[in-house]
Motif scaffolding. Structure first.
Motif, mmCIF file in Angstrom:
data_model
loop_
_atom_site.group_PDB
_atom_site.id
_atom_site.type_symbol
_atom_site.label_atom_id
_atom_site.label_comp_id
_atom_site.label_asym_id
_atom_site.label_seq_id
_atom_site.Cartn_x
_atom_site.Cartn_y
_atom_site.Cartn_z
ATOM 1 N N GLY B 165 0.823 -1.207 0.080
ATOM 2 C CA GLY B 165 -0.079 0.103 0.132
ATOM 3 C C GLY B 165 0.825 1.406 -0.230
ATOM 4 O O GLY B 165 0.545 2.257 -0.830
ATOM 5 N N THR B 166 1.913 1.277 0.687
ATOM 6 C CA THR B 166 2.888 2.225 1.067
ATOM 7 C C THR B 166 3.396 2.787 -0.561
ATOM 8 O O THR B 166 3.700 3.734 -0.790
ATOM 9 C CB THR B 166 3.819 2.304 1.872
ATOM 10 O OG1 THR B 166 3.066 1.643 2.946
ATOM 11 C CG2 THR B 166 4.738 3.665 2.339
ATOM 12 N N ILE B 167 3.862 1.538 -0.969
ATOM 13 C CA ILE B 167 4.631 1.681 -2.374
ATOM 14 C C ILE B 167 3.564 2.268 -3.435
ATOM 15 O O ILE B 167 3.845 3.054 -4.351
ATOM 16 C CB ILE B 167 5.322 0.498 -2.791
ATOM 17 C CG1 ILE B 167 6.310 -0.325 -1.962
ATOM 18 C CG2 ILE B 167 5.779 0.171 -4.386
ATOM 19 C CD1 ILE B 167 6.470 -1.606 -1.971
ATOM 20 N N TYR B 168 2.423 1.557 -3.279
ATOM 21 C CA TYR B 168 1.251 2.176 -4.174
ATOM 22 C C TYR B 168 1.060 3.540 -4.193
ATOM 23 O O TYR B 168 0.985 4.393 -5.243
ATOM 24 C CB TYR B 168 -0.165 1.232 -4.067
ATOM 25 C CG TYR B 168 -1.145 1.594 -5.142
ATOM 26 C CD1 TYR B 168 -0.782 1.183 -6.372
ATOM 27 C CD2 TYR B 168 -2.063 2.583 -4.655
ATOM 28 C CE1 TYR B 168 -1.906 1.221 -7.222
ATOM 29 C CE2 TYR B 168 -3.023 2.562 -5.728
ATOM 30 C CZ TYR B 168 -3.102 2.538 -6.982
ATOM 31 O OH TYR B 168 -4.068 2.365 -7.785
ATOM 32 N N LYS B 169 1.070 4.058 -2.734
ATOM 33 C CA LYS B 169 0.993 5.372 -2.617
ATOM 34 C C LYS B 169 1.992 6.185 -3.322
ATOM 35 O O LYS B 169 1.747 7.428 -3.778
ATOM 36 C CB LYS B 169 0.750 5.644 -1.062
ATOM 37 C CG LYS B 169 0.371 6.968 -0.901
ATOM 38 C CD LYS B 169 -0.695 7.274 0.469
ATOM 39 C CE LYS B 169 -1.057 8.607 0.717
ATOM 40 N NZ LYS B 169 -0.166 9.664 0.561
ATOM 41 N N LYS B 170 3.104 5.830 -3.066
ATOM 42 C CA LYS B 170 4.197 6.581 -3.546
ATOM 43 C C LYS B 170 4.179 6.736 -5.162
ATOM 44 O O LYS B 170 4.719 7.504 -5.612
ATOM 45 C CB LYS B 170 5.675 5.802 -3.294
ATOM 46 C CG LYS B 170 5.982 5.868 -1.830
ATOM 47 C CD LYS B 170 7.285 5.364 -1.483
ATOM 48 C CE LYS B 170 7.986 5.487 -0.180
ATOM 49 N NZ LYS B 170 8.877 4.768 0.111
ATOM 50 N N ILE B 171 3.418 5.530 -5.791
ATOM 51 C CA ILE B 171 3.296 5.655 -7.185
ATOM 52 C C ILE B 171 2.595 6.782 -7.457
ATOM 53 O O ILE B 171 2.782 7.656 -8.500
ATOM 54 C CB ILE B 171 3.024 4.204 -7.806
ATOM 55 C CG1 ILE B 171 4.073 3.363 -7.504
ATOM 56 C CG2 ILE B 171 2.422 4.699 -9.285
ATOM 57 C CD1 ILE B 171 3.626 1.901 -7.974
ATOM 58 N N GLN B 172 1.412 6.697 -6.693
ATOM 59 C CA GLN B 172 0.008 7.936 -6.930
ATOM 60 C C GLN B 172 0.686 9.125 -6.731
ATOM 61 O O GLN B 172 0.351 10.102 -7.397
ATOM 62 C CB GLN B 172 -1.128 7.448 -5.948
ATOM 63 C CG GLN B 172 -1.699 6.161 -6.155
ATOM 64 C CD GLN B 172 -2.311 5.946 -7.438
ATOM 65 O OE1 GLN B 172 -3.178 6.697 -7.933
ATOM 66 N NE2 GLN B 172 -1.783 5.066 -8.348
ATOM 67 N N ASP B 173 1.613 9.361 -5.763
ATOM 68 C CA ASP B 173 2.119 10.510 -5.363
ATOM 69 C C ASP B 173 3.345 10.984 -6.169
ATOM 70 O O ASP B 173 3.815 11.990 -6.142
ATOM 71 C CB ASP B 173 2.656 10.620 -3.834
ATOM 72 C CG ASP B 173 1.746 10.351 -3.007
ATOM 73 O OD1 ASP B 173 0.480 10.271 -3.207
ATOM 74 O OD2 ASP B 173 1.949 10.117 -1.777
ATOM 75 N N GLY B 174 3.536 10.139 -7.223
ATOM 76 C CA GLY B 174 4.717 10.606 -8.170
ATOM 77 C C GLY B 174 6.073 10.612 -7.626
ATOM 78 O O GLY B 174 6.925 10.992 -8.251
ATOM 79 N N VAL B 175 6.206 9.979 -6.448
ATOM 80 C CA VAL B 175 7.618 9.517 -5.879
ATOM 81 C C VAL B 175 8.317 9.008 -7.128
ATOM 82 O O VAL B 175 9.378 9.044 -7.319
ATOM 83 C CB VAL B 175 7.622 8.982 -4.974
ATOM 84 C CG1 VAL B 175 8.991 8.620 -4.131
ATOM 85 C CG2 VAL B 175 6.590 9.767 -3.659
ATOM 86 N N PHE B 176 7.777 7.766 -7.705
ATOM 87 C CA PHE B 176 8.233 6.947 -8.720
ATOM 88 C C PHE B 176 7.738 7.378 -9.865
ATOM 89 O O PHE B 176 6.561 7.617 -10.156
ATOM 90 C CB PHE B 176 7.870 5.422 -8.634
ATOM 91 C CG PHE B 176 8.378 5.037 -7.104
ATOM 92 C CD1 PHE B 176 9.708 5.000 -6.825
ATOM 93 C CD2 PHE B 176 7.471 4.264 -6.309
ATOM 94 C CE1 PHE B 176 10.007 4.520 -5.509
ATOM 95 C CE2 PHE B 176 7.981 3.894 -5.264
ATOM 96 C CZ PHE B 176 9.188 3.709 -4.570
ATOM 97 N N ASP B 177 8.602 7.385 -11.077
ATOM 98 C CA ASP B 177 8.070 7.515 -12.343
ATOM 99 C C ASP B 177 8.177 6.369 -13.077
ATOM 100 O O ASP B 177 9.060 5.594 -13.526
ATOM 101 C CB ASP B 177 9.291 8.290 -13.136
ATOM 102 C CG ASP B 177 9.041 8.577 -14.460
ATOM 103 O OD1 ASP B 177 7.922 8.559 -15.078
ATOM 104 O OD2 ASP B 177 9.927 9.157 -15.236
#
Lengths: 669, 214
Positions: B165-177
């Motif tokens: 969930g945390t990783i997914y949120k990072k994706i949503q937040d644009g932390v990962f391209d």
């Protein structure tokens, strides 16, 4: 040609046997002409030569003598070579072994070319290359007759001498590119130079060749007993072995070139060593074309010699072709034998229990392993707990001395009181680690299963005692995997301990804190792959896989997790013979990788995917074919391969001066 | 099986803390106290669903012994999540956390999500590390924390899924391209039905829940 006139071979045991065979051959050949039922009515023997031998290995005792015939059947000519029955100077060479090499009625329409070798001194031999790409082992004409052989062929079949090499005779096919291809056989040096990383030995010059032939004869006449005693010396410096390796190398090139030729890749372009050196300007374009050929014809030549232009895996699908590889091992890897049994074993012992011929024993075990009920006794020799020249009585004595020695060491930790242990962190840590690991070692095996299993307790005690015996190395995960089969076989605590100690003499560096033993093996492995499969090497290089960490578990615990338990036992006893090489396990790695190379490159696996893929091969690998491949690879790599493995690389015994088992943060007691 | 994203996880921590048991409990929903110790690395995988998206977790279960650290370090490359495990009944496994963390920081992607797990919480009577100490360590080092038991399955699902969930949120937040190949260096692969970019809406991909796969 009469070599016997040039060089007296009468004191060579093998030669003498062959001569004897020859002297009686005339009458028998007459009768065979009349009565042989294997030849049809219209068959006519047009050439018959006795004392034509093959040399499966470099050992004189293993040569196989036989009779070469050319038979005219209607309009076609066929060749046969049948080994003599029961005439071998080596009683252990089975009829089955010999039959493997039998050439049964090969029609000349299936033959691509014949290459003759007529050294000034030594035996003439020919190599017959089939259109399929396979080549028969060199046929040595102990009584001469190569010229007559070729002359007879010429009377019945169209053969053409290669325009560029007077010793190559082309059968059925004499297109220009082919001639050039075959004549390039003489130029392994230039081929090798095509790849900068290669260390393949060049072809000997004619004068070198003569010298070596002379040396070969010298060794041949020295008798086989001496060879056994001098195995170590021979391995490192025997010129005869060098020569035979060179022949093997050339032979592998012959096989390869013929295959490539017949696959028609060279009909329109030529990209081997000579072609390249003759027409550098065209070289690049031809490489390109050949690559396209591979792709379009879905054909992949065998990658044995490092002469190929690197394949670009991203553009080119790499078809998996295990059949090609099987062919290699059929030529070079001998079929596996049945395991050594009790009766045969007793023949190896003299009346006081000494092993009379340790090398013959090791060889026997290399090819077949040991029957389970014999393992307890035989492993003690293989691992070095018993010495080969010990008598029954001496071994009994050793066992009793070593048992009390074991008890003394064991007592060192058993006598540590709880109070003392409180102040002995290192001891508590090791004990804790071992306790945790022995209950996670082969518990699905009935020998170790269930609560409070006494054998699990023995694993614990032996490992903890070992960590006191070799306090610097201590205990490391993986050791219980190595000990488990040994205890399973030896049953006795002290004997299992000492056998484990012997094994750890060789494999201890696998567990060094700095992992230097593992790194040196992984490094050697990468070098060997570069030698034996340069496209695969390049693939690993491009994909950041050159650390070979995906082979880590294979090497650390000698494939223990890759095979079923009983197969592991078989593999280990084969590896422990150190027959052919101390580092056969590296060739086992390559054999497995080679069988998967198509998949690895075709699916463009990256490091992660490769690691997972290799992990999942566990339990999927068939042992016998892999052993055969490994043998073939080891033979093909020869001295060049051995030279790529740094001295002291496990399981070679450590170099005496090297400081062992340095531990960074182990405090001195 | 199709997935919107694939996350690479790595499980690290001292030997014998229960890394392999946690993995087995998560992928197979069973506890097997008698299994072979891990040499090198073992793999597991399972599909989960987050925000109605099928996500495949590919989990690397590593060997814990100190001697193998040098090889374990090569496994960090491209991991999106890490489970750092200690055994609440063995103090030394807690004491070694700092050195594990140092390895992770040094060899993994800076944005790797790390979940600290105090395992074997079913053995409360032998507890040697308090829950508060675990919480404190996690807080100091910016980790998510949970106590769990591979034996009773307590918090096992949660540990793996919350990390995802945390990783997914990072994706949503644009932390990962995740719009290009670079996402793989974060341990994320975009699969069929994945949403390139941080602000993608829902698509019609089928949700895959709970099952195991390899």
């Amino acid at each position: 040609m009469h070599e016997t006139d040039i060089h007296d071979l009468s004191d060579d045991a093998d030669y003498a046997a062959a001569s004897k065979q020859g002297s009686s051959s005339v009458t028998r050949s007459d009768s065979s002409k009349r009565s042989s039922s294997s030849e049809p009515e219209d068959a006519q023997i047009v050439y018959l030569k006795d004392n034509v031998s093959i040399h499966p290995t470099q050992y004189a005792t293993e040569r196989i003598g036989g009779r070469l015939k050319l038979i005219k059947q209607g309009s076609s000519l066929v060749m046969t070579w049948i080994p003599y029955k029961g005439q071998s100077s080596n009683p252990r060479l089975s009829e089955k072994d010999k039959n493997l090499y039998t050439i049964r009625a090969v029609p000349f329409s299936d033959i691509q070319s014949i290459r003759r070798h007529i050294p000034t001194i030594g035996w003439q031999y020919v190599i017959v290359v089939l259109s399929s790409g396979l080549a028969f082992p060199p046929l040595y004409f102990y009584s001469g007759g190569v010229r007559e052989f070729l002359a007879t062929i010429k009377q019945h079949v169209v053969i053409v001498r290669s325009s560029e090499d007077a010793n190559v005779f082309l059968v059925n096919n004499f297109q220009d590119p082919l001639q050039r291809t075959l004549s390039s056989l003489e130029l392994p040096r230039s081929l090798a130079n095509g790849t900068p990383s290669s260390s393949f030995r060049g072809s000997p010059s004619p004068s070198d060749n003569n010298n070596q032939e002379t040396q070969l004869d010298t060794v041949n006449t020295s008798g086989s007993g001496q060879q056994n005693n001098n195995r170590q010396r021979q391995k490192t410096q025997d010129p005869a072995r060098d020569l035979s390796i060179q022949v093997l190398e050339k032979f592998s090139l012959v096989t390869r070139f013929a295959r490539e030729t017949t696959s028609q890749l060279f009909r329109d372009s030529l990209v081997d060593g000579q072609g390249q050196s003759q027409s550098q300007s065209q070289g690049q374009g031809q490489n390109e074309r050949r690559r396209n050929n591979w792709a379009s014809k879905d054909h992949k030549p065998l990658e044995m010699a490092p002469i190929d232009a690197p394949i670009a895996p991203k553009d080119v699908p790499v078809p998996s072709d295990p059949l090609e590889f099987d062919k290699l091992s059929l030529v070079w890897g001998k079929p596996r034998q049945h395991p050594l049994g009790v009766e045969e074993w007793s023949n190896f012992l003299d009346y006081e229990g000494r092993i009379m011929d340790p090398d013959a024993l090791k060889k026997r075990i290399f090819y077949g392993g040991v029957e389970h009920n014999l393992r307890k006794e035989v492993w003690a020799f293989l691992l070095g707990y018993y010495s080969y020249d010990s008598t029954y009585a001496e071994r009994e004595y050793v066992v009793s001395v070593k048992t009390s020695e074991y008890m003394t060491i064991k007592n060192q930790w058993q006598s540590i009181s709880p109070e003392q242990a409180k102040r002995f962190t290192k001891f508590r840590e090791r004990k804790g680690l071992i306790e945790k690991d022995v209950v996670r070692t082969d518990r699905s095996l009935s020998f170790y299963e269930g609560d409070d299993n006494p054998n699990v307790r023995l694993l614990h005690d032996i490992l903890l005692t070992y960590s006191f015996y070799n306090f610097d190395l201590g205990y490391c995960q993986g050791m219980s995997d190595l000990l488990s089969p040994i205890l399973f076989i030896m049953k006795d605590e002290s004997e299992a301990f000492w056998c484990f100690v012997s094994l750890m003499e060789r494999l201890g560096p696998n567990f060094n804190r700095d992992q230097n033993g593992m790194h040196s093996q992984l490094f050697a492995l990468s070098k060997l792959v570069e030698l034996l499969d340069s496209p695969l090497h390049n693939y690993f290089k491009q994909n950041d896989c050159l650390n070979y960490f995906f082979c880590f578990r294979w090497i650390l615990i000698q494939f223990k997790r890759e095979f079923e338990y009983d197969k592991t036992l078989r593999l280990w006893e084969v590896l422990w013979t150190h027959y052919l090489s101390e580092h056969l396990h590296l060739y086992v790695c390559i054999a497995i990788l080679k069988r998967q190379r198509g998949k690895i490159m075709g699916e463009e696996m990256d490091f992660d995917t490769l690691l997972k893929f290799i992990n999942e091969l566990s339990g999927q690998i068939e042992l016998d074919p892999i052993l055969r491949d490994a043998e073939a690879l080891c033979v093909c790599a020869g001295e060049n391969g051995a030279g790529l493995i740094p001295p002291g690389t496990p399981p070679a015994l450590p170099i005496p001066e090297a400081s062992m088992y340095q531990q960074q943060d182990d405090e001195v007691l | 099986m199709s997935y919107a994203y694939l996350f690479k996880y790595i499980i690290i921590g001292d030997t014998g803390v229960g890394k392999s048991c946690l993995l087995l409990q998560f992928t197979d929903k069973r506890f097997q106290p008698v299994h072979d110790l891990t040499i090198g690395v073992e793999f597991g995988a399972r599909m989960i669903t987050i925000d109605n998206k099928p996500i495949k977790l590919q989990i690397w279960d590593t060997a814990g012994q100190e001697s193998f650290r040098s090889i374990t370090r090569s496994y960090y490359r491209g991991a999106a999540g890490a489970l750092l495990v200690y055994d609440i009944t063995r103090r030394e496994t807690f004491n070694h956390l700092a050195s594990w963390l140092e390895d992770a920081r040094q060899h993994a992607n800076a944005n790797m999500t790390i979940m600290l797990i105090g395992n074997k919480c079913d053995l409360a009577h032998r507890r040697a590390v308090s829950t508060e100490e675990g919480e404190q360590f996690a807080k100091e080092h910016g980790l998510i924390f949970m106590e769990a038991s591979a034996k009773t399955a307590q918090n096992v699902e949660e540990a793996f899924i919350n990390t995802a969930g945390t990783i997914y949120k990072k994706i949503q937040d644009g932390v990962f391209d995740v719009s290009n190949e670079a996402s793989q260096s974060y341990g994320i692969k975009v699969g069929y039905g994945g949403i390139p970019g941080p602000s993608g809406g829902r698509d019609g991909s089928t949700s895959q829940g709970g099952g195991c796969c390899n």
